[in-house]
Scaffold this motif. Structure first.
Motif, mmCIF file in Angstrom:
data_model
loop_
_atom_site.group_PDB
_atom_site.id
_atom_site.type_symbol
_atom_site.label_atom_id
_atom_site.label_comp_id
_atom_site.label_asym_id
_atom_site.label_seq_id
_atom_site.Cartn_x
_atom_site.Cartn_y
_atom_site.Cartn_z
ATOM 1 N N PHE A 6 31.438 2.229 -25.401
ATOM 2 C CA PHE A 6 30.295 2.467 -24.521
ATOM 3 C C PHE A 6 29.161 3.059 -25.354
ATOM 4 O O PHE A 6 29.389 3.903 -26.230
ATOM 5 C CB PHE A 6 30.642 3.468 -23.416
ATOM 6 C CG PHE A 6 31.491 2.923 -22.292
ATOM 7 C CD1 PHE A 6 32.338 1.843 -22.473
ATOM 8 C CD2 PHE A 6 31.454 3.524 -21.038
ATOM 9 C CE1 PHE A 6 33.132 1.356 -21.439
ATOM 10 C CE2 PHE A 6 32.237 3.054 -19.994
ATOM 11 C CZ PHE A 6 33.075 1.970 -20.199
ATOM 12 N N HIS A 7 27.949 2.620 -25.048
ATOM 13 C CA HIS A 7 26.758 3.160 -25.711
ATOM 14 C C HIS A 7 25.706 3.490 -24.669
ATOM 15 O O HIS A 7 25.615 2.824 -23.629
ATOM 16 C CB HIS A 7 26.181 2.144 -26.704
ATOM 17 C CG HIS A 7 27.026 1.934 -27.919
ATOM 18 N ND1 HIS A 7 28.179 1.175 -27.890
ATOM 19 C CD2 HIS A 7 26.888 2.373 -29.193
ATOM 20 C CE1 HIS A 7 28.720 1.165 -29.101
ATOM 21 N NE2 HIS A 7 27.957 1.875 -29.903
ATOM 22 N N LEU A 8 24.898 4.496 -24.972
ATOM 23 C CA LEU A 8 23.824 4.932 -24.086
ATOM 24 C C LEU A 8 22.568 5.100 -24.912
ATOM 25 O O LEU A 8 22.628 5.567 -26.061
ATOM 26 C CB LEU A 8 24.217 6.258 -23.424
ATOM 27 C CG LEU A 8 23.354 6.800 -22.295
ATOM 28 C CD1 LEU A 8 23.367 5.854 -21.090
ATOM 29 C CD2 LEU A 8 23.862 8.191 -21.882
ATOM 30 N N GLY A 9 21.422 4.702 -24.350
ATOM 31 C CA GLY A 9 20.176 4.859 -25.092
ATOM 32 C C GLY A 9 18.982 5.045 -24.180
ATOM 33 O O GLY A 9 18.944 4.524 -23.062
ATOM 34 N N ASP A 10 18.004 5.818 -24.665
ATOM 35 C CA ASP A 10 16.716 6.018 -23.988
ATOM 36 C C ASP A 10 15.642 5.327 -24.820
ATOM 37 O O ASP A 10 15.502 5.632 -26.015
ATOM 38 C CB ASP A 10 16.373 7.504 -23.870
ATOM 39 C CG ASP A 10 17.296 8.244 -22.925
ATOM 40 O OD1 ASP A 10 17.659 7.670 -21.887
ATOM 41 O OD2 ASP A 10 17.657 9.398 -23.233
ATOM 42 N N PHE B 220 24.190 -2.045 -17.821
ATOM 43 C CA PHE B 220 23.741 -1.385 -16.588
ATOM 44 C C PHE B 220 22.444 -0.670 -16.904
ATOM 45 O O PHE B 220 22.415 0.280 -17.696
ATOM 46 C CB PHE B 220 24.802 -0.421 -16.086
ATOM 47 C CG PHE B 220 24.559 0.063 -14.678
ATOM 48 C CD1 PHE B 220 24.461 -0.828 -13.622
ATOM 49 C CD2 PHE B 220 24.440 1.421 -14.407
ATOM 50 C CE1 PHE B 220 24.245 -0.385 -12.316
ATOM 51 C CE2 PHE B 220 24.219 1.874 -13.111
ATOM 52 C CZ PHE B 220 24.126 0.966 -12.054
ATOM 53 N N LEU B 221 21.360 -1.162 -16.298
ATOM 54 C CA LEU B 221 20.048 -0.575 -16.549
ATOM 55 C C LEU B 221 19.839 0.604 -15.605
ATOM 56 O O LEU B 221 19.608 0.425 -14.405
ATOM 57 C CB LEU B 221 18.948 -1.625 -16.357
ATOM 58 C CG LEU B 221 17.537 -1.162 -16.694
ATOM 59 C CD1 LEU B 221 17.415 -0.801 -18.171
ATOM 60 C CD2 LEU B 221 16.504 -2.227 -16.320
ATOM 61 N N LEU B 222 19.929 1.788 -16.143
ATOM 62 C CA LEU B 222 19.809 2.992 -15.325
ATOM 63 C C LEU B 222 18.378 3.215 -14.853
ATOM 64 O O LEU B 222 18.141 3.570 -13.700
ATOM 65 C CB LEU B 222 20.308 4.208 -16.110
ATOM 66 C CG LEU B 222 21.821 4.285 -16.260
ATOM 67 C CD1 LEU B 222 22.201 5.257 -17.360
ATOM 68 C CD2 LEU B 222 22.459 4.694 -14.945
ATOM 69 N N GLU B 223 17.448 3.020 -15.750
ATOM 70 C CA GLU B 223 16.032 3.204 -15.420
ATOM 71 C C GLU B 223 15.200 2.201 -16.204
ATOM 72 O O GLU B 223 15.602 1.746 -17.275
ATOM 73 C CB GLU B 223 15.563 4.630 -15.774
ATOM 74 C CG GLU B 223 16.311 5.759 -15.079
ATOM 75 C CD GLU B 223 16.035 5.842 -13.591
ATOM 76 O OE1 GLU B 223 15.049 5.212 -13.122
ATOM 77 O OE2 GLU B 223 16.794 6.536 -12.881
ATOM 78 N N GLU C 124 15.580 -10.791 -16.644
ATOM 79 C CA GLU C 124 14.760 -9.598 -16.514
ATOM 80 C C GLU C 124 15.498 -8.615 -15.615
ATOM 81 O O GLU C 124 15.770 -8.906 -14.456
ATOM 82 C CB GLU C 124 13.404 -9.954 -15.909
ATOM 83 C CG GLU C 124 12.437 -8.785 -15.851
ATOM 84 C CD GLU C 124 11.072 -9.199 -15.342
ATOM 85 O OE1 GLU C 124 10.663 -8.693 -14.267
ATOM 86 O OE2 GLU C 124 10.430 -10.040 -16.010
ATOM 87 N N LEU C 125 15.839 -7.472 -16.160
ATOM 88 C CA LEU C 125 16.587 -6.458 -15.425
ATOM 89 C C LEU C 125 15.672 -5.327 -14.991
ATOM 90 O O LEU C 125 14.827 -4.861 -15.764
ATOM 91 C CB LEU C 125 17.724 -5.882 -16.277
ATOM 92 C CG LEU C 125 18.752 -6.864 -16.840
ATOM 93 C CD1 LEU C 125 19.848 -6.101 -17.567
ATOM 94 C CD2 LEU C 125 19.336 -7.744 -15.740
ATOM 95 N N ASN C 126 15.865 -4.891 -13.749
ATOM 96 C CA ASN C 126 15.162 -3.738 -13.213
ATOM 97 C C ASN C 126 16.168 -2.622 -12.921
ATOM 98 O O ASN C 126 17.373 -2.797 -13.084
ATOM 99 C CB ASN C 126 14.420 -4.125 -11.932
ATOM 100 C CG ASN C 126 13.287 -5.097 -12.212
ATOM 101 O OD1 ASN C 126 12.217 -4.697 -12.658
ATOM 102 N ND2 ASN C 126 13.519 -6.382 -11.957
ATOM 103 N N ARG C 127 15.662 -1.487 -12.490
ATOM 104 C CA ARG C 127 16.477 -0.290 -12.257
ATOM 105 C C ARG C 127 17.750 -0.595 -11.467
ATOM 106 O O ARG C 127 17.702 -1.198 -10.410
ATOM 107 C CB ARG C 127 15.644 0.751 -11.522
ATOM 108 C CG ARG C 127 16.348 2.068 -11.290
ATOM 109 C CD ARG C 127 15.427 3.021 -10.542
ATOM 110 N NE ARG C 127 16.033 4.343 -10.432
ATOM 111 C CZ ARG C 127 16.843 4.710 -9.442
ATOM 112 N NH1 ARG C 127 17.149 3.850 -8.492
ATOM 113 N NH2 ARG C 127 17.343 5.928 -9.422
ATOM 114 N N ILE D 166 19.540 2.639 -20.811
ATOM 115 C CA ILE D 166 20.528 1.570 -20.701
ATOM 116 C C ILE D 166 21.911 2.098 -21.043
ATOM 117 O O ILE D 166 22.089 2.807 -22.035
ATOM 118 C CB ILE D 166 20.197 0.398 -21.650
ATOM 119 C CG1 ILE D 166 18.793 -0.148 -21.370
ATOM 120 C CG2 ILE D 166 21.233 -0.724 -21.512
ATOM 121 C CD1 ILE D 166 18.350 -1.209 -22.375
ATOM 122 N N LEU D 167 22.895 1.718 -20.216
ATOM 123 C CA LEU D 167 24.298 1.975 -20.503
ATOM 124 C C LEU D 167 24.959 0.648 -20.837
ATOM 125 O O LEU D 167 24.894 -0.302 -20.045
ATOM 126 C CB LEU D 167 24.991 2.614 -19.294
ATOM 127 C CG LEU D 167 26.519 2.799 -19.403
ATOM 128 C CD1 LEU D 167 26.895 3.760 -20.520
ATOM 129 C CD2 LEU D 167 27.087 3.273 -18.064
#
Length: 237
Positions: free
Chosen positions: A166-170, A191-194, A203-206, A228-229
């Motif tokens: 698993f990776h997480l990034g801002d 999974f697009l958190l924000e 195209e992914l949204n929140r 993004i997760l």
């Protein structure tokens, strides 16, 4: 490359008053035969718990359970003797194995707690139950995919009984980021958190989710600043 898109608006939803929960995959009262899982990723719940409320003591067995707080503070107690409070920036894992009882509640009475509850099917059953958590250095997430979970206890982040990363990034608007699969046979659930991004022709949204497999590398284009997760997991157990 193969892919499956789960728009945020198509998720299951339960409103229990004290709990508001969106389910990416079938869970509790929400059942959709076409959305049982993505590979070994079985549950992805986006939970919001009212002040002072929570989940009473309940059992789990042979499941890797991951909690990622997004806002507020979540208090955890379990039959292994662990008592902990996790908050935004923390990642918690629990290998249920042969069986564990635990409870989770909002530590604060005056504000909500929001968190992701994720279940991954393990590659080993009936292991000894275990608990772990980490606190992330938020600067390590800036414009990069920072590893938070792996199969290796000696690697970065916490570990689980599965060949999963698993990776997480801002990310800032305008950033372009690549992700290379750790195992070619794995799939990647995004999974697009924000924010807003473009990846794999979508195209992914929140709170949109996208599952991709039979791919080696993916490129993400940030159309808005966001978080993004990534969950790289085996497509079969």
């Amino acid at each position: 490359m193969k892919k499956i898109l789960h728009k945020a608006s198509t998720r299951g939803f339960a409103d229990h008053g004290w709990l508001r929960s969106h389910h990416t995959f079938s869970f509790a009262g929400y059942h959709d035969p076409s959305r049982m899982n993505f590979g070994v990723l079985r549950v992805l719940n986006d939970d919001e718990v009212a002040g002072g409320m929570g989940f009473g003591t309940h059992p789990h067995q042979n499941m890797e359970i991951i909690s990622i707080p997004l806002e507020g503070e979540l208090e955890h107690k379990d039959s292994m003797g662990n008592v902990a409070v996790i908050k935004e920036g923390d990642v918690q894992v629990m290998s249920a194995g042969t069986g564990v009882n635990h409870s989770e509640r909002n530590k604060n009475r005056d504000k909500k707690v929001k968190f992701l509850q994720i279940w991954v099917l393990p590659n080993k059953v009936n292991v000894s139950p275990r608990y772990d958590q980490i606190t992330l250095d938020q600067t390590s997430l800036k414009n990069t995919f920072h590893q938070i979970i792996s199969p290796d206890p000696k690697d970065i982040g916490v570990w689980i009984h599965q060949d999963a990363w698993f990776h997480l990034g801002d990310f800032d608007k305008g950033e372009t980021i690549s992700y290379g699969m750790r195992k070619k046979s794995n799939g990647l659930y995004i999974f697009l958190l924000e924010g807003k991004c473009r990846v794999a022709g979508e195209e992914l949204n929140r709170r949109d989710g996208l599952g991709v497999w039979q791919v080696n590398t993916l490129e993400f284009e940030m159309m808005e600043a966001g978080q993004i997760l990534l969950m790289e997991i085996p497509m079969s157990n």
